[in-house]
Design an enzyme around this catalytic site. Structure first.
Site, PDB file in Angstrom:
ATOM      1  N   ARG A 154       0.858  -1.178   0.000  1.00 30.69           N
ATOM      2  CA  ARG A 154       0.000   0.000   0.000  1.00 30.69           C
ATOM      3  C   ARG A 154       0.902   1.238   0.000  1.00 30.69           C
ATOM      4  O   ARG A 154       2.054   1.197   0.433  1.00 30.69           O
ATOM      5  CB  ARG A 154      -0.895   0.037   1.240  1.00 30.69           C
ATOM      6  N   LYS A 178      -2.734  -2.224   7.902  1.00 23.95           N
ATOM      7  CA  LYS A 178      -3.883  -1.650   8.601  1.00 23.95           C
ATOM      8  C   LYS A 178      -4.033  -2.286   9.982  1.00 23.95           C
ATOM      9  O   LYS A 178      -3.792  -3.472  10.159  1.00 23.95           O
ATOM     10  CB  LYS A 178      -5.153  -1.864   7.779  1.00 23.95           C
ATOM     11  N   HIS A 247      -1.689   2.636  -6.098  1.00 22.97           N
ATOM     12  CA  HIS A 247      -2.594   1.503  -5.920  1.00 22.97           C
ATOM     13  C   HIS A 247      -2.771   0.707  -7.210  1.00 22.97           C
ATOM     14  O   HIS A 247      -3.106  -0.475  -7.169  1.00 22.97           O
ATOM     15  CB  HIS A 247      -3.943   1.978  -5.370  1.00 22.97           C
ATOM     16  N   ARG A 250      -0.172  -1.826  -7.001  1.00 24.91           N
ATOM     17  CA  ARG A 250      -0.573  -2.857  -6.026  1.00 24.91           C
ATOM     18  C   ARG A 250      -1.638  -3.764  -6.639  1.00 24.91           C
ATOM     19  O   ARG A 250      -1.577  -4.993  -6.502  1.00 24.91           O
ATOM     20  CB  ARG A 250      -1.086  -2.186  -4.752  1.00 24.91           C
ATOM     21  N   HIS A 273      -4.951  -8.505   3.533  1.00 29.24           N
ATOM     22  CA  HIS A 273      -6.403  -8.369   3.671  1.00 29.24           C
ATOM     23  C   HIS A 273      -6.899  -9.208   4.843  1.00 29.24           C
ATOM     24  O   HIS A 273      -6.596 -10.398   4.924  1.00 29.24           O
ATOM     25  CB  HIS A 273      -7.116  -8.835   2.400  1.00 29.24           C
ATOM     26  N   TYR A 282     -10.201  -9.618  -7.247  1.00 33.38           N
ATOM     27  CA  TYR A 282      -9.207  -9.885  -8.290  1.00 33.38           C
ATOM     28  C   TYR A 282      -9.560 -11.127  -9.098  1.00 33.38           C
ATOM     29  O   TYR A 282      -9.084 -11.294 -10.211  1.00 33.38           O
ATOM     30  CB  TYR A 282      -7.818 -10.010  -7.668  1.00 33.38           C
TER      31      TYR A 282
END
Length: 318
Positions: A154, A178, A247, A250, A273, A282
């Site tokens: 990220r 995150k 992004h 990514r 994730h 994806y």
């Protein structure tokens, strides 16, 4: 939408609500501004439809308002935000005895089609990353872009990297994702070479006290905006056929990895994730690619063209 004055009969309760948000619930200024824009828009709409008191509209009117927002091109997500603001406001009005019920309580926003992330194809990524840098800053830029694409970082993860985040001997990088969760990621051969090329240049820009891996000409940590700007510039200079942003690299990493491996769980781990449903977007990208290949290749799918014949003639021949 241009700013339009809200009539007094509707404006006074709004002012009390905005004061409540700012002082009692201590929402951020950004959140308060968002509520104000959305509720002012609803107030103007009510006034245009001859509703001059907040207790006048019912659920049917709110549905009409949602329909108008849809016709104006707002996405399902934006309309959901509007409805959330209206519901929150009416809870306040009911509490203050300025309304008897909440007309937005059971109204739902229309569903929007899930937007797929944009990706660059493998050839384009290779062209961009294989282009030779012309100056020290471009050596840094290529290193950043290689690392994003190599490890699926990220933007925030890239900007936060320190010198000790990278293990060149082990070809891996430790990032903080995150929620403060750390994960170790492999770094590809080309990215390792790019880091090795950047480190001597960096030592001439940054002081010994600076720990950031990527620094500006002034020697301080590179900002998110600077990274975005440099990637956009690199794409323009090197002839990319679409606007580049971190992004996208990514997303391209994720799509290309999934296309080659088919291992959704592994890609989920690499991307950091928490929910595999986030990664599953994806698979839709991969299916789109497969569908395009099918349409171009399958003898019963592709349209044949005959020299001197029209599209209609070709259809008749099929």
């Amino acid at each position: 939408m241009p700013e339009v004055a809200v009539p007094g009969s509707l404006a006074d309760p709004l002012a009390a609500f905005f004061d409540h948000l700012a002082s009692e619930t201590r929402h951020s200024q950004r959140t308060c501004d968002s509520y104000q824009r959305d509720l002012n828009r609803f107030a103007v709409w009510l006034n245009q439809h001859q509703y001059h008191q907040w207790q006048a509209p019912n659920s049917h009117d709110v549905r009409r308002y949602v329909a108008d927002l849809t016709r104006q091109g707002l996405s399902g997500r934006s309309i959901a935000r509007h409805l959330s603001a209206i519901r929150r406001f009416y809870r306040f009005l009911v509490r203050e005895k300025l309304a008897t019920d909440n007309p937005a309580l059971d109204i739902r926003a229309p569903k929007s089609g899930r937007r797929l992330p944009k990706v660059a194809d493998v050839d384009q990524v290779n062209h961009l990353l294989d282009s030779l840098p012309d100056d020290p800053l471009e050596i840094r830029d290529v290193c950043m872009f290689e690392l994003i694409y190599s490890s699926g970082l990220r933007l925030s993860e890239l900007a936060a990297l320190d010198l000790d985040s990278v293990d060149l001997r082990g070809s891996q990088v430790r990032v903080q994702g995150k929620g403060g969760k750390e994960r170790d990621l492999p770094v590809g051969r080309k990215a390792v070479a790019a880091i090795r090329a950047w480190l001597p240049v960096r030592s001439g820009m940054a002081s010994d006290a600076e720990q950031a891996l990527f620094v500006s000409q002034r020697g301080d940590r590179l900002s998110h905006r600077s990274i975005q700007s440099r990637l956009s510039r690199w794409g323009l200079v090197k002839g990319a056929d679409q606007r580049l942003h971190p992004h996208m690299l990514r997303h391209s990493f994720a799509s290309h990895m999934l296309e080659s491996s088919g291992d959704l769980r592994a890609v989920q781990e690499l991307l950091g994730h928490a929910d595999i449903a986030t990664t599953q977007v994806y698979t839709h990208l991969d299916f789109q690619h497969l569908a395009q290949v099918y349409d171009k290749s399958h003898p019963r799918a592709r349209r044949r063209r005959y020299d001197g014949g029209s599209d209609k003639d070709a259809q008749n021949h099929e």
